[in-house]
Design an enzyme around this catalytic site. Sequence first.
Site, mmCIF file in Angstrom:
data_model
loop_
_atom_site.group_PDB
_atom_site.id
_atom_site.type_symbol
_atom_site.label_atom_id
_atom_site.label_comp_id
_atom_site.label_asym_id
_atom_site.label_seq_id
_atom_site.Cartn_x
_atom_site.Cartn_y
_atom_site.Cartn_z
ATOM 1 N N ASP A 55 6.631 -1.504 -5.431
ATOM 2 C CA ASP A 55 5.316 -1.662 -6.055
ATOM 3 C C ASP A 55 5.346 -2.913 -6.921
ATOM 4 O O ASP A 55 6.393 -3.282 -7.464
ATOM 5 C CB ASP A 55 4.969 -0.439 -6.908
ATOM 6 C CG ASP A 55 4.636 0.783 -6.065
ATOM 7 O OD1 ASP A 55 4.107 0.609 -4.952
ATOM 8 O OD2 ASP A 55 4.889 1.905 -6.528
ATOM 9 N N ASP A 58 -0.851 0.733 -0.656
ATOM 10 C CA ASP A 58 -1.575 1.741 -1.433
ATOM 11 C C ASP A 58 -3.065 1.421 -1.478
ATOM 12 O O ASP A 58 -3.907 2.324 -1.404
ATOM 13 C CB ASP A 58 -1.027 1.817 -2.858
ATOM 14 C CG ASP A 58 0.422 2.253 -2.920
ATOM 15 O OD1 ASP A 58 0.880 2.947 -1.993
ATOM 16 O OD2 ASP A 58 1.101 1.886 -3.906
#
EC number: 3.4.23.36
Length: 164
Positions: free
Chosen positions: A123, A142
């Site tokens: 991330d 995401d």
Amino acid sequence: MMSLLTGTGLRWMWLAVFAIVLDQAAKLAIMQHIPYGHGVVITPFFNLVHVYNTGAAFSFLADAEGWQRWLFSGLAIVISGVLAVAMAKAPAKCSLSNLAYSLVIGGAIGNLIDRVVYGHVVDFLDFHWQDLYHFAAFNVADMAISCGAVFIILDGFIKKPADK
């Protein structure tokens, strides 16, 4: 075979491929240029960071003992397969549902690649309000999944002509 790719929802699969490539390229750039655990301030409310998530959204099950890697990998494969079959059965003109399914597939596979190759998801997008609140770091995959989910919900509200 060609009609399956042009006459059905599978013609939208290019969007899944685009999401996967964009996601993996962005993650590779982050891994090459920002050391793990560090970040770069871009604006007063946005940073680029390099963090790992062994769980799912919002680090759900991140503290589990490793089995979640395979659970989420299996879910990504099953969900992608189910959505691809739905796209193969849908006409290409069902653009919103096919767009949505492609985004979910692209995001699921983007994060699946991370789980299989690295054992975690990379991330890197960190939005925050001053230093008081940091939204959970996330990535391009995401975003694709989230946008796809919103489009699936919107598609459910659109009135469809009755089958004749």
